[in-house]
Design an enzyme around this catalytic site. Structure first.
Site, PDB file in Angstrom:
ATOM      1  N   HIS A   1     -36.653  21.983  14.206  1.00 19.24           N
ATOM      2  CA  HIS A   1     -35.846  21.862  13.037  1.00 19.24           C
ATOM      3  C   HIS A   1     -34.498  22.189  13.826  1.00 19.24           C
ATOM      4  CE1 HIS A   1     -34.306  23.420   9.120  1.00 19.24           C
ATOM      5  NE2 HIS A   1     -33.770  24.178   9.935  1.00 19.24           N
TER       6      HIS A   1
ATOM      7  N   HIS B   1     -30.056  22.035  13.963  1.00 22.23           N
ATOM      8  CA  HIS B   1     -28.909  21.935  13.110  1.00 22.23           C
ATOM      9  C   HIS B   1     -27.695  21.170  14.111  1.00 22.23           C
ATOM     10  CE1 HIS B   1     -29.436  24.561   9.695  1.00 22.23           C
ATOM     11  NE2 HIS B   1     -30.529  24.704  10.276  1.00 22.23           N
TER      12      HIS B   1
ATOM     13  N   HIS C   1     -15.287  -9.138  18.913  1.00 25.08           N
ATOM     14  CA  HIS C   1     -16.708  -8.727  18.291  1.00 25.08           C
ATOM     15  C   HIS C   1     -17.077  -9.564  17.148  1.00 25.08           C
ATOM     16  CE1 HIS C   1     -16.501  -4.158  19.311  1.00 25.08           C
ATOM     17  NE2 HIS C   1     -15.776  -4.738  19.861  1.00 25.08           N
TER      18      HIS C   1
END
Length: 205
Positions: free
Chosen positions: A88, A90, A184
């Protein structure tokens, strides 16, 4: 000194440097002993007590965590308990996705996160990045194998939460596969693989 003997020897943090760590170590040892001799549920009271002790501590040793310690922490947890390990993360250091993938590489089998990385402070681990990375890049099986609705899901959650998704989100952002620079565009027209790390259609973008 409590970390230098007993079942928790070799943990990744030097808890002896942290004020008030004695009871935390004691509760962790009690949880492990309960788990080994009883059932997983029997370890819950000690784990809750350990969490309470951790929250009371004036310093948090994980602030000193270095690269590679997610891998080490998961492997240590796997060696301590027979159950499956989850992660888990953050996003306080912009590493929630990277840490989650590192945990999977080390043997974690459950990844917690949120769509678009929504969550307190800097957010949680973004499942819209983690899931395609696991499936398309790492060849892992997840509960969601067909990712063609991922972008629609990200947009729907953003609308429901009234939080517009960042257009530069990997995989599902509106700019994730947009090309403007001449070089690109020229390359993508010849072969999209030159500037697109995955086929956008695989994630519905």
């Amino acid at each position: 000194e409590a970390m230098k003997d007993g079942p928790l020897d070799g943990m990744m943090f030097d808890w002896s440097r942290v004020p008030g760590s004695t009871r935390l170590v004691s509760e962790l040892k009690r949880a492990r002993q309960a788990y080994r001799t009883g059932t997983p549920e029997s370890a819950i009271p000690a784990l809750l007590a350990a969490r309470a002790e951790l929250r009371r501590m004036p310093e948090h040793p994980w602030k000193e965590a270095k690269l590679g310690e997610v891998d080490r922490a998961v492997r240590e947890a796997r060696s301590m308990f027979k159950s499956q390990i989850g992660v888990h993360a953050h996003n306080d250091s912009e590493l929630a996705v990277a840490n989650s993938l590192a945990a999977v590489e080390a043997g974690a089998t459950m990844v917690q996160g949120t769509i678009n990385g929504l969550g307190e402070r800097c957010g949680n681990a973004n499942l819209c990045s983690i899931i395609p990375a696991l499936v398309l890049k790492m060849g892992k099986r997840t509960s969601l194998q067909d990712l063609s609705g991922l972008t629609s899901l990200a947009n729907m959650i953003g609308e429901v939460a009234n939080v517009l998704p960042d257009p530069r989100l990997p995989y599902v952002g509106t700019s994730a596969f947009v090309h403007k620079a001449g070089m690109h565009v020229s390359a993508v027209l010849k072969d999209p693989r030159t500037y697109e790390h995955v086929d956008p259609q695989l994630v519905g973008n």
